[in-house]
Design a protein around this motif. Structure first.
Motif, PDB file in Angstrom:
ATOM      1  N   ASP A 194      37.306  90.149  82.414  1.00 53.28           N
ATOM      2  CA  ASP A 194      38.080  90.321  81.188  1.00 53.28           C
ATOM      3  C   ASP A 194      38.988  91.527  81.333  1.00 53.28           C
ATOM      4  O   ASP A 194      38.817  92.543  80.673  1.00 53.28           O
ATOM      5  CB  ASP A 194      37.139  90.489  79.998  1.00 53.28           C
ATOM      6  N   GLY A 195      39.972  91.414  82.213  1.00 48.86           N
ATOM      7  CA  GLY A 195      40.892  92.507  82.445  1.00 48.86           C
ATOM      8  C   GLY A 195      42.149  91.987  83.093  1.00 48.86           C
ATOM      9  O   GLY A 195      42.443  90.797  83.054  1.00 48.86           O
ATOM     10  N   GLU A 196      42.878  92.893  83.721  1.00 49.92           N
ATOM     11  CA  GLU A 196      44.131  92.522  84.352  1.00 49.92           C
ATOM     12  C   GLU A 196      43.978  92.438  85.867  1.00 49.92           C
ATOM     13  O   GLU A 196      43.234  93.224  86.470  1.00 49.92           O
ATOM     14  CB  GLU A 196      45.221  93.549  84.005  1.00 49.92           C
TER      15      GLU A 196
ATOM     16  N   SER B 220      41.412  87.720  86.831  1.00 52.98           N
ATOM     17  CA  SER B 220      41.708  87.747  85.406  1.00 52.98           C
ATOM     18  C   SER B 220      41.911  86.310  84.928  1.00 52.98           C
ATOM     19  O   SER B 220      42.043  85.378  85.737  1.00 52.98           O
ATOM     20  CB  SER B 220      42.977  88.559  85.147  1.00 52.98           C
TER      21      SER B 220
ATOM     22  N   ASP C 270      31.319  93.344  81.292  1.00 50.98           N
ATOM     23  CA  ASP C 270      31.181  94.791  81.191  1.00 50.98           C
ATOM     24  C   ASP C 270      29.734  95.138  80.860  1.00 50.98           C
ATOM     25  O   ASP C 270      29.159  94.616  79.898  1.00 50.98           O
ATOM     26  CB  ASP C 270      32.116  95.288  80.084  1.00 50.98           C
TER      27      ASP C 270
END
Length: 336
Positions: free
Chosen positions: A45-47, A62, A88
């Protein structure tokens, strides 16, 4: 059917059928194609892409990268992608509550990938280990994994994944009875076309370490927890038990079954295929990938030949296909 009598040398020279590439291809008994591959992929859940240190060449994707990968799979002829989440650590808890969040990472990834490439099948892992702070596949009660309480959570997880557009639910938790309860829940919700590929014979293996690195569970659940994964994953010494597990999951409504890990368990693949005649897949797991890549990077193996030879061994053993991190690389090699 009777077999042809075996002639004696020199009337029979088996090397005649090996003397040139064209004849080797003509008499080849099994064939590996991109359609035999399911691309194993971890999303975060990020870039951008985040390399996995223990798996050279593999990165967490991503959602945007996963969408691009779905389009790539379509172009390469890869029929399906199996996605797994990196969560996370601050968002994990003892119950893995995020596993059944309809707005969670996996559901958003499934929707985006299906919108971009609806022709590519999406398979989702149904298990709690990426979401729990203890790294186990189930709920811990009184120092043990609670089978039935875990199934209740798995059904909630599977339903949100199916409602997001997942084509194949793949329960990997090894709880008794989970395929039957999940199938009943899908039918009750009008999701009867969603398929189940059961991790029917999943062994407690040393070859999962890099995957735990990839999803961020590290060494959790391997010794420091009050329970051991060996209490629900299969003993590596058993083969008759594997057949009982497969029979149970088929009876409960699994459409396809899986053997995991892959290369160390080709004997199990063959036995399952011979016994049940159902679509049977093998998972070339993270440790198998990491070993091949480490040897290749040290110059001990021809990387491209080793990739195709190992994948071909699954087909020779009778597998319908292989879940593998090598899928896009292998598909390009096969198309060369």
């Amino acid at each position: 059917m009777s077999k042809a009598p075996l002639a004696a040398y020199p009337a029979l020279r088996l090397r005649r059928l090996r003397q040139a590439d064209w004849v080797r291809r003509m008499v080849r008994e099994t064939a590996l194609t991109p359609a035999d591959l399911i691309w194993s992929m971890v999303v975060h859940d990020g870039e951008g892409q985040v390399p996995v240190p223990s798996m050279p060449g593999v990165s967490r994707f991503s959602i945007q990268d996963a969408v691009a990968a779905a389009k790539e799979a379509r172009a390469l002829g890869i029929p399906a992608i199996a996605i797994f989440p990196h969560i996370d650590g601050a968002k994990k808890d003892a119950t893995g509550a995020l596993a059944h969040d309809p707005d969670g990472l996996i559901c958003r990834a499934v929707k985006a990938m299906k919108d971009a490439a609806p022709e590519v099948g999406i398979m989702c892992d149904v298990a709690l280990d990426p979401f729990t702070d203890h790294g186990h596949d189930g709920l811990i009660e009184n120092g043990k994994i609670s089978n039935d309480a875990t199934i209740e959570r798995l059904v909630l997880q599977g339903l949100v994944q199916a409602q997001a557009g997942c084509d194949i639910l793949a329960p990997s938790d090894m709880m008794d009875g989970r395929c039957g309860v999940l199938r009943s829940a899908l039918e009750a919700e009008g999701l009867q076309d969603v398929m189940i590929m059961s991790y029917a014979a999943k062994f407690a293996s040393a070859f999962y370490g890099p995957y735990r690195d990839a999803i961020g569970s590290g060494k959790l659940g391997t010794g420091g927890s009050p329970v051991d994964k060996k209490t629900y994953q299969m003993d590596a010494a058993n083969h008759q038990e594997a057949l009982r597990e497969v029979a149970m999951d088929i009876a409960e409504g699994a459409d396809m079954v899986m053997v995991k890990p892959g290369l160390p368990y080709l004997d199990i693949v063959r036995q399952v295929v011979d016994a049940f005649q159902v679509p049977t897949f093998a998972y070339q797991v993270s440790g198998e990938y990491a070993m091949l890549m480490a040897a290749a990077q040290n110059g001990w193996l021809d990387e491209e030949r080793a990739i195709l030879e190992t994948l071909g061994s699954f087909k020779r053993a009778g597998a319908s296909g292989v879940i593998t991190y090598f899928a896009p690389r292998a598909a390009r090699l096969l198309g060369a």
